[in-house]
Design a protein around this motif. Structure first.
Motif, PDB file in Angstrom:
ATOM      1  N   PHE A  92       0.824  -1.208   0.000  1.00  0.00           N
ATOM      2  CA  PHE A  92       0.000   0.000   0.000  1.00  0.00           C
ATOM      3  C   PHE A  92       0.861   1.263   0.000  1.00  0.00           C
ATOM      4  O   PHE A  92       0.646   2.180  -0.800  1.00  0.00           O
ATOM      5  N   VAL A  93       1.846   1.311   0.883  1.00  0.00           N
ATOM      6  CA  VAL A  93       2.673   2.511   1.001  1.00  0.00           C
ATOM      7  C   VAL A  93       3.694   2.595  -0.135  1.00  0.00           C
ATOM      8  O   VAL A  93       3.861   3.641  -0.774  1.00  0.00           O
ATOM      9  N   GLY A  94       4.388   1.473  -0.405  1.00  0.00           N
ATOM     10  CA  GLY A  94       5.421   1.489  -1.431  1.00  0.00           C
ATOM     11  C   GLY A  94       4.874   1.760  -2.816  1.00  0.00           C
ATOM     12  O   GLY A  94       5.361   2.636  -3.537  1.00  0.00           O
ATOM     13  N   CYS A  95       3.843   1.019  -3.182  1.00  0.00           N
ATOM     14  CA  CYS A  95       3.244   1.238  -4.505  1.00  0.00           C
ATOM     15  C   CYS A  95       2.493   2.566  -4.541  1.00  0.00           C
ATOM     16  O   CYS A  95       2.344   3.169  -5.608  1.00  0.00           O
ATOM     17  N   GLY A  96       2.040   3.029  -3.376  1.00  0.00           N
ATOM     18  CA  GLY A  96       1.411   4.340  -3.314  1.00  0.00           C
ATOM     19  C   GLY A  96       2.370   5.427  -3.742  1.00  0.00           C
ATOM     20  O   GLY A  96       1.992   6.367  -4.456  1.00  0.00           O
ATOM     21  N   ALA A  97       3.632   5.312  -3.322  1.00  0.00           N
ATOM     22  CA  ALA A  97       4.638   6.285  -3.747  1.00  0.00           C
ATOM     23  C   ALA A  97       4.864   6.212  -5.252  1.00  0.00           C
ATOM     24  O   ALA A  97       5.089   7.231  -5.913  1.00  0.00           O
ATOM     25  N   ALA A  98       4.776   5.010  -5.802  1.00  0.00           N
ATOM     26  CA  ALA A  98       4.991   4.843  -7.240  1.00  0.00           C
ATOM     27  C   ALA A  98       3.847   5.439  -8.061  1.00  0.00           C
ATOM     28  O   ALA A  98       4.081   6.149  -9.035  1.00  0.00           O
TER      29      ALA A  98
ATOM     30  N   VAL B   8      12.792   7.769  -8.984  1.00  0.00           N
ATOM     31  CA  VAL B   8      13.570   6.636  -8.465  1.00  0.00           C
ATOM     32  C   VAL B   8      13.902   6.847  -6.994  1.00  0.00           C
ATOM     33  O   VAL B   8      13.735   5.938  -6.168  1.00  0.00           O
ATOM     34  N   THR B   9      14.351   8.045  -6.647  1.00  0.00           N
ATOM     35  CA  THR B   9      14.734   8.326  -5.265  1.00  0.00           C
ATOM     36  C   THR B   9      13.538   8.243  -4.327  1.00  0.00           C
ATOM     37  O   THR B   9      13.620   7.663  -3.242  1.00  0.00           O
ATOM     38  N   ARG B  10      12.415   8.809  -4.734  1.00  0.00           N
ATOM     39  CA  ARG B  10      11.218   8.813  -3.889  1.00  0.00           C
ATOM     40  C   ARG B  10      10.712   7.402  -3.642  1.00  0.00           C
ATOM     41  O   ARG B  10      10.407   7.019  -2.508  1.00  0.00           O
ATOM     42  N   VAL B  11      10.621   6.616  -4.693  1.00  0.00           N
ATOM     43  CA  VAL B  11      10.118   5.251  -4.551  1.00  0.00           C
ATOM     44  C   VAL B  11      11.105   4.387  -3.757  1.00  0.00           C
ATOM     45  O   VAL B  11      10.701   3.598  -2.894  1.00  0.00           O
TER      46      VAL B  11
ATOM     47  N   ALA C  35      -5.429  -3.724  -3.196  1.00  0.00           N
ATOM     48  CA  ALA C  35      -6.860  -3.429  -3.298  1.00  0.00           C
ATOM     49  C   ALA C  35      -7.203  -2.144  -2.547  1.00  0.00           C
ATOM     50  O   ALA C  35      -8.000  -1.321  -3.023  1.00  0.00           O
ATOM     51  N   LEU C  36      -6.606  -1.964  -1.373  1.00  0.00           N
ATOM     52  CA  LEU C  36      -6.827  -0.728  -0.616  1.00  0.00           C
ATOM     53  C   LEU C  36      -6.300   0.486  -1.387  1.00  0.00           C
ATOM     54  O   LEU C  36      -6.937   1.543  -1.415  1.00  0.00           O
ATOM     55  N   LEU C  37      -5.135   0.328  -1.998  1.00  0.00           N
ATOM     56  CA  LEU C  37      -4.573   1.421  -2.784  1.00  0.00           C
ATOM     57  C   LEU C  37      -5.477   1.760  -3.961  1.00  0.00           C
ATOM     58  O   LEU C  37      -5.705   2.936  -4.270  1.00  0.00           O
ATOM     59  N   PHE C  38      -6.012   0.735  -4.598  1.00  0.00           N
ATOM     60  CA  PHE C  38      -6.932   0.944  -5.717  1.00  0.00           C
ATOM     61  C   PHE C  38      -8.195   1.666  -5.254  1.00  0.00           C
ATOM     62  O   PHE C  38      -8.713   2.560  -5.938  1.00  0.00           O
TER      63      PHE C  38
END
Length: 278
Positions: free
Chosen positions: A34-40, A53-56, A114-117
């Motif tokens: 949720f958090v990692g892919c949220g940054a992406a 790249v740095t942020r993710v 799913a939560l991120l979606f």
């Protein structure tokens, strides 16, 4: 088979602490996705730039460190099937524990995606959604070949698992500082290095979650993110435990390969007893 200890596997199922550990792996992996892919997904307009790249990389590295810190006392803080496989092949966990850890990690990753979606806008959800891939936006031009991608994922996962095993080596007296932070730094540096090449998964569950929810081209080359990390993780675990660990020895190697009821903790206890008689 030498890998299976039926007694310890069955005993796991009757322990409340075991089911708490499964819940911890589910939650830890879910929030990692949720958090990692949220940054992406929220960085999509600048994807491919150094800022992206740095942020993710920072987000994934610090999230891993945080989640491991939170749940390591309950489950060991694997939150990654490659970590679990490494602990399984080195016989530090039972077969049942290993299989259920991986099942709960994968289901947690899907839940996190799913939560991120659910909290994403249509525009964000319709983009790459944090999926890993080795193809350019046109879907046909490969950034690296499939073989190269598998090797890259195996190598960066090797770095992660080697760090995990070094951090968990209770016989070493030279390690100071935060173990979870050291593991998070391993994730960070590998992401900084190869996000532009493979997306830097180093975690099959992390790749599975977005693929299940987003579908479409997220399944392209998905096998890369299972084969590479699993091989790299298993090799790193065996290499550290049997060659570089503080208590490594030829006798330990032989016992691990041949003993049906081998237990790493019992092996270390026997070493201590033998040392006391010398």
């Amino acid at each position: 088979m030498w890998l299976i200890n039926p007694r310890s596997s069955i005993e796991d199922l009757g322990k409340i602490s075991f089911w708490k550990a499964l819940a911890a792996e589910f939650i830890g992996t879910g929030f990692l996705v949720f958090v990692g892919c949220g940054a992406a997904v929220t960085s999509a307009p600048s994807q491919g730039t150094d800022a992206f790249v740095t942020r993710v990389a920072l987000t994934f590295g610090l999230t891993v460190a945080t989640m491991v810190w939170c749940i390591c006392g309950v489950s060991g803080g694997h939150i990654n099937p490659a970590v679990t496989v490494a602990f399984l092949v080195t016989r530090k966990i039972s077969l049942i524990r290993g299989l259920l850890y991986m099942a709960f990690q994968c289901s947690g990753a899907v839940a996190g995606a799913a939560l991120l979606f659910a909290v994403s806008t249509t525009e964000i959800a319709g983009g790459g959604f944090g999926c890993n891939g080795i193809r350019a936006k046109d879907g046909t031009t490969f950034i690296v070949t499939g073989t190269q991608a598998v090797l890259i994922e195996a190598l960066i996962t090797f770095v992660l698992i080697f760090t995990v095993f070094a951090t968990c080596d209770s016989k070493r007296g030279d390690l100071k500082g935060s173990g979870p932070l050291q593991i998070g730094i391993a994730v960070l540096i590998c992401h900084l290095a190869v996000i532009p090449l493979t997306g830097s998964s180093m975690n099959p569950a992390r790749s599975l979650g977005p693929a299940v929810i987003r579908g479409d081209q997220c399944w392209n080359d998905h096998h890369v993110y299972w084969i590479g990390p699993m091989i790299g993780g298993a090799v790193a675990g065996l290499m550290y435990d049997l060659i570089f660990a503080a208590d490594s020895s030829l006798r330990k190697l032989g016992d691990c390969l041949s003993g049906d009821d081998y237990d790493a903790e019992d092996d270390r206890d026997n070493d201590t007893k033998r040392a006391g008689r010398v």
